[in-house]
Design a protein around this motif. Structure first.
Motif, PDB file in Angstrom:
ATOM      1  N   ASP A  60      19.104   4.212  44.639  1.00 48.43           N
ATOM      2  CA  ASP A  60      19.987   3.049  45.304  1.00 48.43           C
ATOM      3  C   ASP A  60      20.279   2.057  43.852  1.00 48.43           C
ATOM      4  N   VAL A  61      21.883   1.788  43.818  1.00 53.94           N
ATOM      5  CA  VAL A  61      22.388   0.752  42.934  1.00 53.94           C
ATOM      6  C   VAL A  61      22.884  -0.495  43.746  1.00 53.94           C
ATOM      7  N   THR A  62      22.965  -1.729  43.297  1.00 48.71           N
ATOM      8  CA  THR A  62      22.914  -3.349  43.842  1.00 48.71           C
ATOM      9  C   THR A  62      23.808  -3.623  42.937  1.00 48.71           C
ATOM     10  N   PHE A  63      24.970  -3.512  43.192  1.00 50.80           N
ATOM     11  CA  PHE A  63      25.461  -4.685  41.480  1.00 50.80           C
ATOM     12  C   PHE A  63      26.506  -4.950  42.134  1.00 50.80           C
ATOM     13  N   ASP A  64      27.857  -5.892  40.961  1.00 47.45           N
ATOM     14  CA  ASP A  64      29.187  -6.872  41.090  1.00 47.45           C
ATOM     15  C   ASP A  64      30.282  -6.432  40.684  1.00 47.45           C
ATOM     16  N   MET A  70      28.392  -7.881  46.089  1.00 50.10           N
ATOM     17  CA  MET A  70      27.336  -7.434  45.874  1.00 50.10           C
ATOM     18  C   MET A  70      27.443  -6.115  46.445  1.00 50.10           C
ATOM     19  N   THR A  71      27.716  -4.769  46.100  1.00 47.50           N
ATOM     20  CA  THR A  71      27.585  -3.004  46.750  1.00 47.50           C
ATOM     21  C   THR A  71      26.759  -2.932  46.336  1.00 47.50           C
ATOM     22  N   ASN A  72      26.357  -1.910  47.711  1.00 49.86           N
ATOM     23  CA  ASN A  72      25.184  -0.837  47.256  1.00 49.86           C
ATOM     24  C   ASN A  72      26.101   0.258  47.346  1.00 49.86           C
ATOM     25  N   LYS A  73      25.258   1.126  47.202  1.00 49.49           N
ATOM     26  CA  LYS A  73      25.844   2.372  46.486  1.00 49.49           C
ATOM     27  C   LYS A  73      24.872   2.892  46.678  1.00 49.49           C
ATOM     28  N   THR A  74      24.288   4.892  46.668  1.00 45.15           N
ATOM     29  CA  THR A  74      23.069   5.722  47.036  1.00 45.15           C
ATOM     30  C   THR A  74      23.905   6.904  46.296  1.00 45.15           C
ATOM     31  N   LEU A  75      23.886   7.163  45.284  1.00 44.91           N
ATOM     32  CA  LEU A  75      23.675   8.112  44.345  1.00 44.91           C
ATOM     33  C   LEU A  75      22.672   9.765  44.067  1.00 44.91           C
ATOM     34  N   ASN A  76      23.662  10.633  44.302  1.00 40.29           N
ATOM     35  CA  ASN A  76      22.639  11.608  44.606  1.00 40.29           C
ATOM     36  C   ASN A  76      22.284  12.175  43.119  1.00 40.29           C
ATOM     37  N   GLU A 126      32.456  -6.973  40.020  1.00 39.75           N
ATOM     38  CA  GLU A 126      33.615  -7.060  39.290  1.00 39.75           C
ATOM     39  C   GLU A 126      33.598  -7.073  37.986  1.00 39.75           C
ATOM     40  N   LYS A 127      32.045  -6.985  38.045  1.00 39.77           N
ATOM     41  CA  LYS A 127      31.077  -6.626  36.341  1.00 39.77           C
ATOM     42  C   LYS A 127      31.423  -5.228  35.545  1.00 39.77           C
ATOM     43  N   VAL A 128      30.693  -5.007  37.135  1.00 39.61           N
ATOM     44  CA  VAL A 128      30.474  -2.929  35.994  1.00 39.61           C
ATOM     45  C   VAL A 128      31.083  -2.155  37.504  1.00 39.61           C
ATOM     46  N   ASP A 129      31.570  -1.078  36.916  1.00 41.16           N
ATOM     47  CA  ASP A 129      32.224  -0.057  37.965  1.00 41.16           C
ATOM     48  C   ASP A 129      31.338   0.696  38.655  1.00 41.16           C
ATOM     49  N   LEU A 130      30.711   1.711  39.367  1.00 39.98           N
ATOM     50  CA  LEU A 130      30.310   2.429  39.918  1.00 39.98           C
ATOM     51  C   LEU A 130      30.803   3.849  38.640  1.00 39.98           C
ATOM     52  N   LYS A 131      32.030   4.408  38.437  1.00 37.60           N
ATOM     53  CA  LYS A 131      32.167   4.936  37.326  1.00 37.60           C
ATOM     54  C   LYS A 131      31.147   4.865  35.951  1.00 37.60           C
ATOM     55  N   GLU A 132      31.557   3.487  36.086  1.00 35.49           N
ATOM     56  CA  GLU A 132      29.971   2.878  34.308  1.00 35.49           C
ATOM     57  C   GLU A 132      28.789   3.482  34.930  1.00 35.49           C
ATOM     58  N   ILE A 133      28.286   3.373  35.601  1.00 30.44           N
ATOM     59  CA  ILE A 133      26.477   3.944  35.685  1.00 30.44           C
ATOM     60  C   ILE A 133      26.796   5.033  35.933  1.00 30.44           C
ATOM     61  N   THR A 134      27.884   5.451  36.794  1.00 33.01           N
ATOM     62  CA  THR A 134      27.492   7.025  37.005  1.00 33.01           C
ATOM     63  C   THR A 134      27.065   7.697  35.242  1.00 33.01           C
TER      64      THR A 134
END
Length: 68
Positions: free
Chosen positions: A43-47, A1-7, A49-57
């Motif tokens: 704050d987003v925690t995601f896999d 899992m990856t944790n990212k914080t987006l502004n 391998e299933k979804v990328d940061l671009k899609e979340i954005t």
């Protein structure tokens, strides 16, 4: 899992929080989404391998907010 914080700019109320949390939370691979309204952060925690940061954005921007 990856944790990212987006502004994220443009969020101002409870509806904004619900909109972002529900839309991002529906993505396959997203484990948790927490909006910090006063700080303008998500704050987003995601896999990655299933979804990328671009899609979340893109999903956040589709709700009418700006990811910076």
């Amino acid at each position: 899992m990856t944790n990212k914080t987006l502004n994220v700019q443009g969020m101002s109320c409870g509806h904004c929080v619900n909109s972002v949390e529900s839309s991002v939370g529906e993505l396959n691979g997203v484990e948790t989404v927490n909006v910090h309204l006063q700080d303008g952060k998500v704050d987003v925690t995601f896999d990655p391998e299933k979804v990328d940061l671009k899609e979340i954005t893109e999903v956040i921007e589709e709700q009418g907010y700006d990811v910076v």
